[in-house]
Design a protein around this motif. Structure first.
Motif, PDB file in Angstrom:
ATOM      1  N   UNK A 195       0.852  -1.179   0.000  1.00  0.00           N
ATOM      2  CA  UNK A 195       0.000   0.000   0.000  1.00  0.00           C
ATOM      3  C   UNK A 195       0.889   1.230   0.000  1.00  0.00           C
ATOM      4  N   UNK A 196       0.567   2.184  -0.873  1.00  0.00           N
ATOM      5  CA  UNK A 196       1.386   3.381  -0.993  1.00  0.00           C
ATOM      6  C   UNK A 196       0.616   4.598  -0.509  1.00  0.00           C
ATOM      7  N   UNK A 197       1.304   5.479   0.204  1.00  0.00           N
ATOM      8  CA  UNK A 197       0.661   6.690   0.685  1.00  0.00           C
ATOM      9  C   UNK A 197       0.407   7.654  -0.465  1.00  0.00           C
ATOM     10  N   UNK A 198      -0.612   8.447  -0.353  1.00  0.00           N
ATOM     11  CA  UNK A 198      -0.948   9.442  -1.374  1.00  0.00           C
ATOM     12  C   UNK A 198      -2.448   9.630  -1.432  1.00  0.00           C
ATOM     13  N   UNK A 199      -2.880  10.877  -1.574  1.00  0.00           N
ATOM     14  CA  UNK A 199      -4.319  11.142  -1.531  1.00  0.00           C
ATOM     15  C   UNK A 199      -5.057  10.469  -2.681  1.00  0.00           C
ATOM     16  N   UNK A 200      -4.313  10.057  -3.700  1.00  0.00           N
ATOM     17  CA  UNK A 200      -4.938   9.439  -4.870  1.00  0.00           C
ATOM     18  C   UNK A 200      -4.700   7.931  -4.922  1.00  0.00           C
ATOM     19  N   UNK A 201      -4.198   7.339  -3.852  1.00  0.00           N
ATOM     20  CA  UNK A 201      -3.792   5.940  -3.924  1.00  0.00           C
ATOM     21  C   UNK A 201      -4.923   4.982  -3.536  1.00  0.00           C
ATOM     22  N   UNK A 202      -5.014   3.865  -4.254  1.00  0.00           N
ATOM     23  CA  UNK A 202      -6.065   2.890  -3.949  1.00  0.00           C
ATOM     24  C   UNK A 202      -5.805   2.164  -2.635  1.00  0.00           C
ATOM     25  N   UNK A 203      -6.886   1.716  -2.019  1.00  0.00           N
ATOM     26  CA  UNK A 203      -6.767   0.834  -0.858  1.00  0.00           C
ATOM     27  C   UNK A 203      -6.645   1.527   0.473  1.00  0.00           C
ATOM     28  N   UNK A 204      -6.612   2.852   0.475  1.00  0.00           N
ATOM     29  CA  UNK A 204      -6.404   3.550   1.754  1.00  0.00           C
ATOM     30  C   UNK A 204      -7.735   3.920   2.405  1.00  0.00           C
ATOM     31  N   UNK A 205      -7.744   3.877   3.727  1.00  0.00           N
ATOM     32  CA  UNK A 205      -8.945   4.234   4.487  1.00  0.00           C
ATOM     33  C   UNK A 205      -9.025   5.743   4.654  1.00  0.00           C
ATOM     34  N   UNK A 206     -10.170   6.193   5.105  1.00  0.00           N
ATOM     35  CA  UNK A 206     -10.395   7.628   5.261  1.00  0.00           C
ATOM     36  C   UNK A 206      -9.428   8.262   6.254  1.00  0.00           C
ATOM     37  N   UNK A 207      -9.184   7.566   7.352  1.00  0.00           N
ATOM     38  CA  UNK A 207      -8.297   8.125   8.374  1.00  0.00           C
ATOM     39  C   UNK A 207      -6.899   8.339   7.824  1.00  0.00           C
ATOM     40  N   UNK A 208      -6.526   7.503   6.899  1.00  0.00           N
ATOM     41  CA  UNK A 208      -5.210   7.621   6.292  1.00  0.00           C
ATOM     42  C   UNK A 208      -5.184   8.756   5.270  1.00  0.00           C
ATOM     43  N   UNK A 209      -6.177   8.768   4.399  1.00  0.00           N
ATOM     44  CA  UNK A 209      -6.269   9.836   3.386  1.00  0.00           C
ATOM     45  C   UNK A 209      -6.321  11.212   4.058  1.00  0.00           C
ATOM     46  N   UNK A 210      -7.092  11.309   5.139  1.00  0.00           N
ATOM     47  CA  UNK A 210      -7.228  12.585   5.851  1.00  0.00           C
ATOM     48  C   UNK A 210      -5.894  13.126   6.344  1.00  0.00           C
ATOM     49  N   UNK A 211      -4.958  12.248   6.557  1.00  0.00           N
ATOM     50  CA  UNK A 211      -3.653  12.682   7.092  1.00  0.00           C
ATOM     51  C   UNK A 211      -2.607  12.872   6.001  1.00  0.00           C
ATOM     52  N   UNK A 212      -3.050  12.827   4.756  1.00  0.00           N
ATOM     53  CA  UNK A 212      -2.142  13.034   3.629  1.00  0.00           C
ATOM     54  C   UNK A 212      -2.470  14.351   2.940  1.00  0.00           C
ATOM     55  N   UNK A 213      -1.469  14.920   2.277  1.00  0.00           N
ATOM     56  CA  UNK A 213      -1.643  16.220   1.640  1.00  0.00           C
ATOM     57  C   UNK A 213      -1.517  16.163   0.124  1.00  0.00           C
ATOM     58  N   UNK A 214      -0.728  15.200  -0.366  1.00  0.00           N
ATOM     59  CA  UNK A 214      -0.363  15.221  -1.778  1.00  0.00           C
ATOM     60  C   UNK A 214      -0.489  13.822  -2.385  1.00  0.00           C
ATOM     61  N   UNK A 215      -0.473  13.760  -3.717  1.00  0.00           N
ATOM     62  CA  UNK A 215      -0.618  12.457  -4.370  1.00  0.00           C
ATOM     63  C   UNK A 215       0.587  11.549  -4.141  1.00  0.00           C
ATOM     64  N   UNK A 216       0.403  10.302  -4.434  1.00  0.00           N
ATOM     65  CA  UNK A 216       1.415   9.285  -4.227  1.00  0.00           C
ATOM     66  C   UNK A 216       2.712   9.570  -4.956  1.00  0.00           C
TER      67      UNK A 216
END
Lengths: 384, 384, 384, 384
Positions: free
Chosen positions: D290-311
């Motif tokens: 799983x890769x961090x990034x606001x546009x990355x598949x598979x991430x939960x809301x809590x994770x997306x909320x803590x990201x600022x930029x795309x993968x």
């Protein structure tokens, strides 16, 4: 700040980066032609309503009329490409320093008047080649300069992305929409958008200049007007050869900007996705991993200066951009003009546009090699 | 075995690979023209003195005179390139199967008579493209075949080495000496030696065929007669484009053969140095790592068949080569002729030579694109 | 070879490893009590029917009656654990060298009579701790010996597997069945099976000896009789402390044997899954990656001796096992007895059993520290 | 802000993190007892001289006397450990929200009065466990919660550092000096400083609570008063077991905080040094990244909320800390009190102190297992 309303990507990046080190404060903005968006963004940025301007023209006019102690000093231009030049020209003429998103223009020709404007106004111009703010990119450059790699033979640079693999511009994605529209983006798609990053990184780290290249561009998404992919062979004035690979349709790739430089005495490799490690292999010796961190061995001053914390605590993309803002702020404070040390300059921007022009020329040509467009008369001022 | 005396590299690799699975036994050899070396190697290989022959001519003559139950079945040719064709021709005509090191010849032209010899003798011919024996290379090929990547867009293959970065051929290194000598190696250096590997891997995995390319070659070590480096753009008949990068002067690189294939529905990446992992990124989904091992999920039959042990216990280069020998042995046992399923064939070898010829043509040309040399009349028979 | 019929795992590994370097030849076997399986395996191994024996007792008896020039020299014992000692005793007494799978016995007590047998028969005894055949494990050991790490502080070793995460023994899996059966496997499950590997690796690389430990074992699969997981704290006589983690129920893990050693002057890390890289970080200096390969810089003689090919072409698990066989063969040829240089010895095997005993004692105890079972009287003979 | 003058480390981290998202503004500070340092820091932070206070007592007194619209809302405590409790108590009583560095106190006992202060003042208390601000840590936690791993079996957490491998405290290094001084740091060195991070991460991700543990601590630098290293076995109330490894003397390590969680249905692995990747292996299936990034598949809301930029554009340590500040700011704006959702709470801090106490108890004990200190009466309020 001009541009960067809701739905934009890079505007918020600039705001975060500028805020990070406390060297700059956002004092006004013209974020969007959509007045609601503009107002909301102003509020979100903590601006007073009267400094959230309806247009960039109004902003420049009103701000320049303010007393010097109150008015903004630096305009960050984070609009789509077609507005870079008109805004930058107006801002310079209004007496403001400029920090502009890349590419500097849609075409080389469009960018040329900026030289005149810079000559006439003693202002600073910086270009947001964010990747040139990474500490280990400076480390790589310094190691090349110091001769740790010996004479360079090969330079391989690549910037694969996959996000435009489908026709995202038809789905309401604003980022995709303007980037694939020639009127807003320019004469090239992928090469202008991220090819300029790869090109800039290659020349920055190697210290070489491309003298000729052979390019082939593609459009993979049916009906798209601009290149979304391209591969290039090149040779430098200084005698190295290499490849430059750029794509926005390489499924699954996510900003995999990567550079490898091979010299007679050693080689370097750096990947943006893992920016805190720099691989160095000295000829005939054991490979090394240089690690980012203010306390890490083997790093040069230029690299340490761009780091904030000890090794093992990763710094990333926003910190790289912030490094450019810190250098802009410092140059402003020191009363400099022209280019800000450490920040890609107008000359770099023009060279980037010349790169795009050369690539388009080469793509249209049946000849193997196309000489790099000559902008030697345009002056210098590269980042130091 | 012909060739592979002391001081050679690949001969011992072949012996280990052939022994690994117990399918083949080394029964005779003509290892070296240096009689002491030849004898020592024979002893070391456990051969009786009378089956350690002074020359390959003597070996073929004597062995073909032995009763069928005693004589060798398969000749492994592990000499420098200039001997591949004469020995292979003689071996086929003497009724032996042939497993030959790559490239099949020094030039395409030199290789053509092998077609005739194959047509006249119902024997097997296999080519030692070791990397095509790796289980996960077969997995990658199968995933492309199954359409898991959709229509392919981009293929990037590279084979960087650094070992010829200095003029090793002047220091008594035999491997370097013959590889850099046109009379022994052929019309190309790096492209013939490892470019053919990169080319073969790209076509094998993608199932595409290159239709045109643009190549530039370099010689970095002063006074060297053959290319030690080259970069290539290419397009395939099936509509993909890509790059092929080959170097023997990329300081610090150690057989970094790597392939990336991007399709509309997914992408694959495999690196020879870490051969037991295959990276697969489905479009719009989470990236996956397929792991080698007879017990590992997600692997196809062709991949499992080429593995010996469960996941996590790495198999490597010798096992890859051994897979080719197992397939040769199986085809012999089954009385097949022509190409052995799973083993690169003469047609593959000719296509590799056509690649080298096309690269040399392109390098010599000012035109951007050079069409792939047409060997359509030469027949087919690629590895299944 | 005794054991290793169809359906077994390690027997075929031994056969491939022994064949790889051409130093040993399989001449006879008693592979399975299932006569069909036995016969099929014999055929598959190319053995004559008369040397495929119905039982190991028959094999030892018949072979010892053969003329010296014809009879086997070395017995490879690849059966489940409960047969190791009876077969090894009989083989030694019949005058054969022994190469035995680990652990040497089900319990320390069961193993003790082997000492007497070794004293009475001038034979070699080797233990198949495959991981101690890896070249970079020898490199790590040598770097510790040379003081490149200074005085050692911490040793962390782990061997996570996941394959017994479900109750595989109930599904007909023979590997799982005997390993989870105390009568066949011994007093411990995971600790005996792979804990001994982790323990052996830690002591081999560090040169330290564990003096006390604190262990906790678990059984995760309901109804299983033996531990399938355990964690251990330990301290060495020489003053280091550390952890040893072993599991066969760590979902998704596939033989992730890993060792880290930290000294005052440097640290090392090696992972079996990627066995051709050794990470070395000197105190206050840039981390290094030592790469396996006969041509690679920085490697010691013991490491180079265990490699076959240049860097970048991976060698793996079979090659590691083959290194032990080469060392056995060499010791046989040189007429040595006791332990074969480079091969784990009976003393090592006894120490491994003492480790298992200590772990079981500690698990049963409420005391934090349990002293390592004293086998000082049992003699020495560790791998050099 | 209290603490964080020149020469401190974490103060500047807090300032950058708080500034990043524009949710908070630094309005006053008492940075150092060294008046020059204090003044310089105030200037550097852009504070007016009158809000750069000579002491924290003066700051609290003066600020609470300001009109509500002007006075600070939140006190960030970034001093050495001995001042955390007195300042926090005073700040709460003066009506300010508190965001405090970890560990919350030198000992559990010292921390207890904070409960009373929280009960009496409707304020927020947040603890700076920076690593719990990483998006993929939240992703891991969420995947455990959703049952993607099934019932958990094993938890391995480690935090190796090497920077205290030499006696840095004798060389003028202020960070080292206070951390190794019991009066300033507390009853434990490494366990208090970074063991609490490892402990907090393990419980946060797993949702388990440790019920008993077995610890052994060491002091490696001669003459040092506090532990600089320790290894722990533990068991959780919910039935998992595991290890916790902490060191500040592991040569070459640089904040290698790492967690692995194994469940019956899958496993997760995350490493702080590479925080934008989360490895997930489902039982019996292919491993995923799983890769961090606001546009990355598979991430939960809590994770997306803590990201600022795309993968692909890495976010790092400062962004993780900034996430805690954003959550603090949001809770303030929403008029919450007690704990701020998303931010480690006082209860978490007390539990961390109970962990340290349990470790010290266990280290001093000859018993294998020491029960976790019972603070059930202390209330709850963990981060959601």
């Amino acid at each position: 700040m001009i541009g960067g309303g809701e739905g934009a990507f890079i505007g918020q990046v600039h705001r975060m980066a500028a805020a990070l080190d406390g060297e700059l404060e956002l004092v006004c903005g013209a974020f969007s032609r959509d007045m609601d968006n503009n107002a909301r963004t102003g509020v979100r940025c903590g601006l007073a309503a009267e400094r959230t301007y309806a247009s960039w023209e109004e902003m420049l006019a009103t701000e320049s009329a303010l007393p010097e102690s109150q008015r903004m000093e630096l305009v960050a231009i984070v609009t789509p490409n077609h507005l870079h030049v008109p805004i930058a020209l107006a801002a310079l003429q209004a007496g403001f320093h400029v920090f502009c998103e890349k590419p500097v223009a849609r075409t080389l020709e469009e960018a040329l008047p900026l030289q005149q404007a810079m000559a006439e106004n003693q202002r600073l111009f910086g270009l947001a080649h964010t990747y040139l703010g990474y500490p280990l990119v400076w480390q790589a450059r310094e190691m090349v300069r110091q001769g740790k790699l010996g004479r360079l033979r090969k330079i391989h640079v690549e910037y694969p992305q996959g996000w435009l693999g489908t026709k995202l511009e038809d789905t309401g994605n604003r980022q995709a929409a303007w980037r694939t529209d020639p009127a807003l983006s320019g004469a090239s798609g992928a090469m202008g958008d991220i090819g300029t990053h790869a090109f800039g990184l290659a020349e920055f780290v190697s210290g070489h200049q491309i003298k000729q290249l052979c390019a082939t561009l593609s459009i993979h998404a049916e009906g798209r007007a601009l290149d979304d992919d391209g591969d290039i062979l090149f040779r430098t004035k200084e005698g190295a050869s290499g490849t430059l690979i750029v794509s926005q349709v390489s499924t699954g790739e996510d900003n995999g900007l990567k550079i490898r430089v091979y010299g007679e005495q050693g080689a370097l490799e750096w990947v943006q996705r893992d920016p805190n490690r720099l691989y160095f292999t000295p000829q005939g010796d054991v490979p090394q991993i240089l690690r980012a961190g203010i306390d890490q061995p083997g790093l040069c001053e230029a690299s340490i200066d761009r780091l904030r914390i000890p090794g093992g605590h990763p710094e990333g993309y926003l910190e790289a951009m912030a490094n450019l803002y810190v250098d802009m702020a410092q140059a402003i404070r020191q009363g400099q003009h022209g280019s800000a040390p450490g920040v890609p300059s107008l000359a770099d921007g023009l060279r980037g546009m010349a790169f795009v022009q050369t690539v388009l020329d080469s793509h249209a040509s049946d000849a193997k090699w196309t000489p790099f467009v000559d902008i030697s008369q345009i002056g210098s001022g590269r980042a130091q």
